[in-house]
Design an enzyme around this catalytic site. Structure first.
Site, short mmCIF file in Angstrom:
data_model
loop_
_atom_site.label_atom_id
_atom_site.label_comp_id
_atom_site.label_asym_id
_atom_site.label_seq_id
_atom_site.Cartn_x
_atom_site.Cartn_y
_atom_site.Cartn_z
N ASP A 9 0.22 -4.61 -4.08
CA ASP A 9 -1.22 -4.35 -3.95
C ASP A 9 -1.93 -5.58 -3.42
OD1 ASP A 9 -1.53 -1.62 -5.03
OD2 ASP A 9 -0.80 -2.51 -6.90
N HIS B 135 6.12 -1.94 -5.02
CA HIS B 135 4.75 -1.69 -4.60
C HIS B 135 3.96 -2.99 -4.65
CE1 HIS B 135 1.43 1.16 -3.89
NE2 HIS B 135 0.69 0.36 -4.65
N MET C 17 -5.67 -2.83 -0.14
CA MET C 17 -7.00 -2.48 -0.65
C MET C 17 -7.98 -3.47 -0.04
SD MET C 17 -6.23 -1.80 -4.67
CE MET C 17 -4.69 -1.11 -5.23
N HIS D 88 0.48 -1.88 -0.08
CA HIS D 88 -0.77 -1.12 -0.24
C HIS D 88 -1.95 -2.06 -0.03
CE1 HIS D 88 -3.62 1.06 -3.28
NE2 HIS D 88 -4.02 1.21 -2.04
N SER E 230 4.79 -1.64 -9.58
CA SER E 230 3.72 -2.42 -8.97
C SER E 230 3.79 -3.88 -9.40
CB SER E 230 2.36 -1.84 -9.35
OG SER E 230 1.32 -2.68 -8.88
N ASP F 24 -0.81 6.27 -7.97
CA ASP F 24 -0.88 4.92 -8.53
C ASP F 24 -2.04 4.83 -9.50
OD1 ASP F 24 -0.91 2.22 -9.06
OD2 ASP F 24 -1.38 1.59 -7.02
N MET G 80 -5.05 7.50 -5.54
CA MET G 80 -5.40 6.59 -6.63
C MET G 80 -5.85 7.40 -7.84
SD MET G 80 -4.71 3.60 -5.54
CE MET G 80 -5.35 2.76 -7.01
N MET H 134 -5.42 -7.18 -2.32
CA MET H 134 -6.85 -6.96 -2.54
C MET H 134 -7.66 -8.12 -1.96
SD MET H 134 -6.73 -5.78 -6.52
CE MET H 134 -5.45 -4.70 -7.14
#
Length: 215
Positions: free
Chosen positions: A34, A32, A67, A65, A7, A174, A136, A36
Site C-alpha cells: 500500500d 500487497h 493510494m 496498490h 498487506s 482489502d 476497499m 500512500m
C-alpha cells in the site's frame, strides 16, 4: 482455493526482513504493498526506496496498490520493480482507460480500486480491460479499521457484472479481512483476500495464511 495477499502495511517495520522471509516461507500467493501520499488519503506509508528493497527480498509476486493522486506517473518505475499487479484508484485517475493500457504496455497486470462510496457501475465500460478490481472494505489510509458491511452486497454486484460481461477480472477485497468476514467475502464471490493485521499480528501468521487460502 482463495488467493491471499498479505498487506505489508501491518508488518513490523523494525524487522521488515524477518516478516518478508515469513511471507516467502508461507503459502501466501502475493504480497500487497500500500503506497500512500498523504494527499489522496490522510496518511503516508512508504515509497520507492522501501519498494525496491522489498522487491529484492520477496519471492512472491508484488501486488502494488497506489493510494495516491495521478498514479500513472509511476507506471514505468513500478514496472522496473518487477511488480506483477499495479492497482490504481478509479477516483485518482482522470483517464482510467489510458492508464490501464499503459500498465499493460509496461508488462504488468492492471487493477482498478474503488473506495467504499464508489459504485461498481462506474466500471461497466472498462470491466473487460482490467485484470482485477480491488474493493476497499474500509476507508483507505489506515490499517486496523472495522469492516464496512455493505461490501458484501457490493462484491455480489461486481461478480454479477463480471459474469454477465465475460470479463476475466479477479475480485480482491482489502480492509477488515479476518476470521468472521473472510468466509462471507469468499461466498459472495471474492477471489483474492488482502489481510494485514489479522496475518502479521497473529501468533502463527503462516497458519492464518493457510486458513484463508483454504476458504
Amino acid at each position: 482455493m482463495t488467493l491471499v495477499s498479505p498487506s505489508l502495511l501491518a508488518a513490523d517495520f523494525l524487522h521488515l526482513d524477518r516478516d518478508i522471509q515469513m511471507i516467502n516461507r508461507s503459502e501466501a500467493d502475493w504480497l500487497h504493498l500500500d503506497v500512500m501520499d498523504g494527499s489522496f488519503v490522510p496518511n503516508i506509508s512508504f515509497g520507492f526506496p522501501v519498494l525496491e528493497a522489498v522487491a529484492g527480498a520477496c519471492r512472491k509476486p508484488l501486488d502494488v496498490h497506489y493510494m495516491i493522486e495521478r498514479p500513472e506517473r509511476y507506471i514505468q518505475q513500478t514496472a522496473r520493480l518487477g511488480a506483477m499487479m499495479m492497482n490504481v484508484h478509479q477516483e485518482a485517475t482522470l483517464h482510467l482507460h489510458r492508464t490501464v493500457q499503459e500498465i499493460h504496455d509496461a508488462g504488468m497486470k492492471a487493477g482498478v480500486t474503488l473506495n467504499p462510496s464508489t459504485p461498481v457501475s462506474v466500471l461497466e465500460d472498462i470491466i473487460g480491460d482490467v485484470d482485477m478490481v480491488l474493493l476497499m472494505s474500509v476507508n483507505p489510509g489506515f490499517g486496523g479499521q472495522a469492516f464496512i458491511e455493505n461490501t458484501i452486497g457490493k462484491v455480489k454486484r461486481l461478480r454479477q457484472m463480471i459474469d454477465q460481461t465475460g470479463s476475466k477480472a479477479l475480485i480482491e477485497v482489502d480492509g477488515g479481512v479476518q476470521a468472521e468476514t473472510a468466509p462471507r467475502l469468499v461466498a459472495a464471490g471474492v477471489d483474492v483476500l488482502v489481510s494485514g493485521s489479522y496475518v502479521f499480528k497473529a501468533q502463527d501468521p503462516e497458519q492464518i495464511i493457510r486458513e484463508l487460502r483454504a476458504l
